[in-house]
Structures are given as structure tokens and as C-alpha cells.
Design a protein around this motif. Structure first.
Motif, PDB file in Angstrom:
ATOM      1  N   PRO A  40       0.814  -1.226   0.000  1.00 33.98           N
ATOM      2  CA  PRO A  40       0.000   0.000   0.000  1.00 33.98           C
ATOM      3  C   PRO A  40       0.842   1.269   0.000  1.00 33.98           C
ATOM      4  O   PRO A  40       1.809   1.393   0.743  1.00 33.98           O
ATOM      5  N   LYS A  41       0.474   2.185  -0.858  1.00 33.12           N
ATOM      6  CA  LYS A  41       1.100   3.497  -0.986  1.00 33.12           C
ATOM      7  C   LYS A  41       2.576   3.410  -1.359  1.00 33.12           C
ATOM      8  O   LYS A  41       3.342   4.337  -1.073  1.00 33.12           O
ATOM      9  N   GLN A  42       2.960   2.307  -1.943  1.00 35.79           N
ATOM     10  CA  GLN A  42       4.342   2.159  -2.380  1.00 35.79           C
ATOM     11  C   GLN A  42       4.392   1.857  -3.877  1.00 35.79           C
ATOM     12  O   GLN A  42       3.368   1.686  -4.532  1.00 35.79           O
ATOM     13  N   SER A  43       5.586   1.817  -4.373  1.00 35.05           N
ATOM     14  CA  SER A  43       5.772   1.601  -5.795  1.00 35.05           C
ATOM     15  C   SER A  43       5.773   0.112  -6.127  1.00 35.05           C
ATOM     16  O   SER A  43       5.689  -0.745  -5.249  1.00 35.05           O
ATOM     17  N   LEU A  44       5.856  -0.189  -7.401  1.00 29.69           N
ATOM     18  CA  LEU A  44       5.949  -1.572  -7.841  1.00 29.69           C
ATOM     19  C   LEU A  44       7.391  -2.054  -7.677  1.00 29.69           C
ATOM     20  O   LEU A  44       8.329  -1.355  -8.063  1.00 29.69           O
ATOM     21  N   MET A  45       7.517  -3.242  -7.129  1.00 32.04           N
ATOM     22  CA  MET A  45       8.837  -3.842  -6.960  1.00 32.04           C
ATOM     23  C   MET A  45       8.903  -5.093  -7.829  1.00 32.04           C
ATOM     24  O   MET A  45       8.094  -6.001  -7.674  1.00 32.04           O
ATOM     25  N   LEU A  46       9.869  -5.148  -8.715  1.00 31.77           N
ATOM     26  CA  LEU A  46      10.021  -6.316  -9.566  1.00 31.77           C
ATOM     27  C   LEU A  46      10.443  -7.509  -8.723  1.00 31.77           C
ATOM     28  O   LEU A  46      11.426  -7.436  -7.970  1.00 31.77           O
ATOM     29  N   MET A  47       9.701  -8.605  -8.872  1.00 32.12           N
ATOM     30  CA  MET A  47      10.029  -9.823  -8.142  1.00 32.12           C
ATOM     31  C   MET A  47      10.852 -10.763  -9.019  1.00 32.12           C
ATOM     32  O   MET A  47      11.853 -11.334  -8.576  1.00 32.12           O
ATOM     33  N   ALA A  48      10.379 -10.955 -10.255  1.00 29.46           N
ATOM     34  CA  ALA A  48      11.030 -11.951 -11.102  1.00 29.46           C
ATOM     35  C   ALA A  48      10.631 -11.750 -12.548  1.00 29.46           C
ATOM     36  O   ALA A  48       9.603 -11.151 -12.855  1.00 29.46           O
ATOM     37  N   THR A  49      11.485 -12.272 -13.411  1.00 35.75           N
ATOM     38  CA  THR A  49      11.221 -12.310 -14.845  1.00 35.75           C
ATOM     39  C   THR A  49      10.868 -13.734 -15.210  1.00 35.75           C
ATOM     40  O   THR A  49      11.631 -14.668 -14.908  1.00 35.75           O
ATOM     41  N   SER A  50       9.729 -13.894 -15.840  1.00 31.48           N
ATOM     42  CA  SER A  50       9.228 -15.217 -16.211  1.00 31.48           C
ATOM     43  C   SER A  50       9.520 -15.459 -17.689  1.00 31.48           C
ATOM     44  O   SER A  50       9.121 -14.667 -18.542  1.00 31.48           O
ATOM     45  N   ASN A  51      10.227 -16.524 -17.985  1.00 30.26           N
ATOM     46  CA  ASN A  51      10.638 -16.830 -19.348  1.00 30.26           C
ATOM     47  C   ASN A  51       9.970 -18.111 -19.821  1.00 30.26           C
ATOM     48  O   ASN A  51      10.092 -19.156 -19.167  1.00 30.26           O
ATOM     49  N   GLU A  52       9.297 -18.045 -20.936  1.00 31.48           N
ATOM     50  CA  GLU A  52       8.593 -19.202 -21.470  1.00 31.48           C
ATOM     51  C   GLU A  52       9.561 -20.343 -21.755  1.00 31.48           C
ATOM     52  O   GLU A  52      10.572 -20.150 -22.427  1.00 31.48           O
ATOM     53  N   GLY A  53       9.271 -21.485 -21.183  1.00 29.44           N
ATOM     54  CA  GLY A  53      10.074 -22.668 -21.442  1.00 29.44           C
ATOM     55  C   GLY A  53      11.370 -22.771 -20.665  1.00 29.44           C
ATOM     56  O   GLY A  53      12.146 -23.709 -20.881  1.00 29.44           O
ATOM     57  N   LYS A  55      13.576 -21.441 -16.734  1.00 37.09           N
ATOM     58  CA  LYS A  55      13.401 -21.020 -15.345  1.00 37.09           C
ATOM     59  C   LYS A  55      13.269 -19.505 -15.247  1.00 37.09           C
ATOM     60  O   LYS A  55      13.871 -18.761 -16.029  1.00 37.09           O
ATOM     61  N   ALA A  56      12.528 -19.110 -14.237  1.00 35.64           N
ATOM     62  CA  ALA A  56      12.387 -17.676 -13.987  1.00 35.64           C
ATOM     63  C   ALA A  56      13.663 -17.106 -13.386  1.00 35.64           C
ATOM     64  O   ALA A  56      14.452 -17.825 -12.766  1.00 35.64           O
ATOM     65  N   THR A  57      13.845 -15.828 -13.585  1.00 32.67           N
ATOM     66  CA  THR A  57      14.981 -15.116 -13.006  1.00 32.67           C
ATOM     67  C   THR A  57      14.466 -14.243 -11.883  1.00 32.67           C
ATOM     68  O   THR A  57      13.626 -13.370 -12.117  1.00 32.67           O
ATOM     69  N   TYR A  58      14.964 -14.460 -10.682  1.00 32.97           N
ATOM     70  CA  TYR A  58      14.449 -13.762  -9.513  1.00 32.97           C
ATOM     71  C   TYR A  58      15.345 -12.579  -9.145  1.00 32.97           C
ATOM     72  O   TYR A  58      16.573 -12.633  -9.285  1.00 32.97           O
ATOM     73  N   GLU A  59      14.705 -11.527  -8.647  1.00 26.86           N
ATOM     74  CA  GLU A  59      15.453 -10.379  -8.172  1.00 26.86           C
ATOM     75  C   GLU A  59      16.057 -10.695  -6.801  1.00 26.86           C
ATOM     76  O   GLU A  59      15.604 -11.599  -6.078  1.00 26.86           O
ATOM     77  N   GLN A  60      17.068  -9.940  -6.467  1.00 23.84           N
ATOM     78  CA  GLN A  60      17.752 -10.152  -5.201  1.00 23.84           C
ATOM     79  C   GLN A  60      16.780  -9.995  -4.044  1.00 23.84           C
ATOM     80  O   GLN A  60      15.994  -9.045  -3.999  1.00 23.84           O
ATOM     81  N   GLY A  61      16.825 -10.959  -3.135  1.00 25.59           N
ATOM     82  CA  GLY A  61      15.969 -10.905  -1.962  1.00 25.59           C
ATOM     83  C   GLY A  61      14.630 -11.592  -2.132  1.00 25.59           C
ATOM     84  O   GLY A  61      13.876 -11.707  -1.164  1.00 25.59           O
ATOM     85  N   VAL A  62      14.308 -12.060  -3.311  1.00 29.38           N
ATOM     86  CA  VAL A  62      13.048 -12.761  -3.545  1.00 29.38           C
ATOM     87  C   VAL A  62      13.315 -14.263  -3.516  1.00 29.38           C
ATOM     88  O   VAL A  62      14.156 -14.766  -4.268  1.00 29.38           O
ATOM     89  N   GLU A  63      12.615 -14.955  -2.625  1.00 30.15           N
ATOM     90  CA  GLU A  63      12.850 -16.395  -2.452  1.00 30.15           C
ATOM     91  C   GLU A  63      12.177 -17.191  -3.563  1.00 30.15           C
ATOM     92  O   GLU A  63      10.951 -17.223  -3.671  1.00 30.15           O
ATOM     93  N   LYS A  64      12.967 -17.868  -4.356  1.00 31.44           N
ATOM     94  CA  LYS A  64      12.416 -18.612  -5.485  1.00 31.44           C
ATOM     95  C   LYS A  64      11.608 -19.821  -5.035  1.00 31.44           C
ATOM     96  O   LYS A  64      10.706 -20.270  -5.745  1.00 31.44           O
ATOM     97  N   ASP A  65      11.914 -20.368  -3.854  1.00 26.72           N
ATOM     98  CA  ASP A  65      11.155 -21.527  -3.374  1.00 26.72           C
ATOM     99  C   ASP A  65       9.828 -21.116  -2.761  1.00 26.72           C
ATOM    100  O   ASP A  65       8.942 -21.959  -2.577  1.00 26.72           O
TER     101      ASP A  65
ATOM    102  N   GLU B   2      14.320   0.488  -4.497  1.00 18.32           N
ATOM    103  CA  GLU B   2      13.586   0.362  -3.249  1.00 18.32           C
ATOM    104  C   GLU B   2      12.544   1.452  -3.145  1.00 18.32           C
ATOM    105  O   GLU B   2      12.764   2.592  -3.536  1.00 18.32           O
ATOM    106  N   SER B   3      11.421   1.096  -2.590  1.00 17.16           N
ATOM    107  CA  SER B   3      10.394   2.104  -2.330  1.00 17.16           C
ATOM    108  C   SER B   3      10.690   2.745  -0.994  1.00 17.16           C
ATOM    109  O   SER B   3      11.154   2.101  -0.069  1.00 17.16           O
TER     110      SER B   3
END
Lengths: 117, 112
Positions: A40-53, A55-65, B2-3
Motif C-alpha cells: 500500500p502506498k508504495q511503488s511496484l517492486m520487480l520480483m522476477a522475470t518469467s521466461n517461457e520454457g 526457469k524464472a529469473t528472480y530479483e535479489q531478496g526474492v525467495e524462489k522456493d 527500493e520504495s
């Protein structure tokens, strides 16, 4: 054109359960999709890039599991929040790039509001 | 990126006036910039974009200005209308990637 849908639009779940969110490109094919999280009241934070076929590429600090991404077709990517906890409550938004065009414009979905009790 | 903070900067304008929303970006390697409009409970909506080889681009009622020297981007909305009320985000695309980094956002409030 360039419509992206998400399902569900809202979901409420109990702590410890898993929730799957779908992102679909309705009128174009998307080799690449992205998943964002917005508190809420914050910006969008990229979590991961999803690639067809592949594995996804995760941003730092985002738990892939914890945030499982599957991009099995050119029009569908899914994000599964495993063992959800209240701190995972957020607005999850996906976007997609039209593979048939040269531009890298991202088209965004309407978002999914996740509430974990 | 970071926000920061829990309170979005707010710009209040009277209907019919022009609005200017500013954004500072951080990465000198960014070569593509986009402005998005987000209404409450919805996903971002594309407004206008600009490449780094340009310093100005105009659309319908909107103009984006890019100053690469000071890494500053602005969105100008002419004759602001109540329907323009929303949160506006700038986003930068890092060169040679598809990733977007969003700015913190500005809430635009239009009053009669």
C-alpha cells in the motif's frame, strides 16, 4: 489490443496455504512476463522475470522456493505463493511483452489482491 | 529500486490547469523511460514513453521531457481533468535488459 488479464482479482487465504495467481496475455504471445509486488502506498517492486520454457529469473531478496513461477505457454505465466503468511499480503501485478513486436513495452495486468489471514 | 516511505508525494491542481509531475532516475545506463498512470486497485496504464536519444515527446494532452544531464524526467498534463486523478509512476528501463525500475510515484489530485 495488448490485453493482459489476471486471475483471481482478489483472494483471501489462511496462513500456511498456497495460492496460485494466473497471468494471461489475451491477444498476443509473450515469451517474457514479469511479476511485481506492490504494498500500500508504495511503488511496484520487480520480483522476477518469467521466461517461457525456462526457469524464472528472480530479483535479489526474492525467495524462489516461496514464489514459484511457471511459464509453460506463450500466453500464460503463473505465480504460486507457497506457505503464505500475513506479510505476503500485497497487490501482485504481472506484465507481458509482445513477442511479435520489436518494442519492449510492458503491458500490465489489473493486479491480484492477496490477503493472508 | 527500493520504495521509500508510506506517503506518496501529492500534487493538487485545479481542473483545467496544467500539471507537471517530476521524477529523478538513478541509473545512467537507462535508455528508455515510461510514464504510467495507476488508479486505485488497478494495474499501471501506459501513458507515454521516451528513448534516451530524445529530450521531448508529445502525446495527446501529455508531454514528457527528459534531461539526461541531471537524470530527470517530467510529465506534463495539459488542461488537467478529474479523470486524470491517479498515482503516476515513472519507470526506467536498464539498457540491454527488459527490466523496469519504478520510481516512488506521485499522487495527482484534481479538484473542481
Amino acid at each position: 489490443g495488448a490485453v493482459v488479464s489476471q486471475h483471481p482479482s482478489r483472494v483471501i487465504c489462511k496462513s500456511g496455504t498456497s495460492v496460485k495467481i494466473e497471468c494471461r496475455s489475451l491477444d498476443f504471445q509473450a515469451t517474457t512476463m514479469f511479476w511485481y509486488r506492490q504494498f500500500p502506498k508504495q511503488s511496484l517492486m520487480l520480483m522476477a522475470t518469467s521466461n517461457e520454457g525456462s526457469k524464472a529469473t528472480y530479483e535479489q531478496g526474492v525467495e524462489k522456493d516461496k514464489f514459484l513461477i511457471n511459464h509453460a505457454s506463450l500466453t500464460l505465466s503463473t505465480l504460486t505463493v507457497t506457505s503464505a503468511h500475513p506479510e505476503d499480503s500485497s497487490f501482485y501485478i504481472c506484465s507481458a511483452i509482445d513477442s511479435g513486436k520489436r518494442t519492449d513495452t510492458q503491458y500490465f495486468g489489473p493486479g491480484t489482491r492477496l490477503t493472508v489471514l | 529500486g527500493e520504495s521509500v516511505g508510506l506517503h506518496l508525494p501529492t500534487l493538487s491542481v485545479q481542473e483545467g490547469d496544467n500539471s507537471i509531475i517530476n521524477c529523478a532516475y538513478s541509473n545512467s545506463a537507462s535508455d528508455y523511460f515510461i510514464w504510467y498512470k495507476q488508479e486505485s486497485g488497478k494495474g499501471p496504464q501506459f501513458i507515454i514513453d521516451i528513448r534516451s536519444n530524445m529530450d521531448k515527446r508529445q502525446g495527446q494532452r501529455v508531454t514528457v521531457l527528459l534531461n539526461k544531464t541531471v537524470k530527470h524526467l517530467s510529465l506534463q498534463i495539459a488542461a488537467t481533468q478529474p479523470g486524470d486523478s491517479a498515482v503516476y509512476f515513472c519507470a526506467e528501463n536498464i539498457q540491454a535488459t527488459d527490466k523496469l525500475i519504478f520510481g516512488t510515484g506521485t499522487r495527482l489530485q484534481v479538484f473542481p
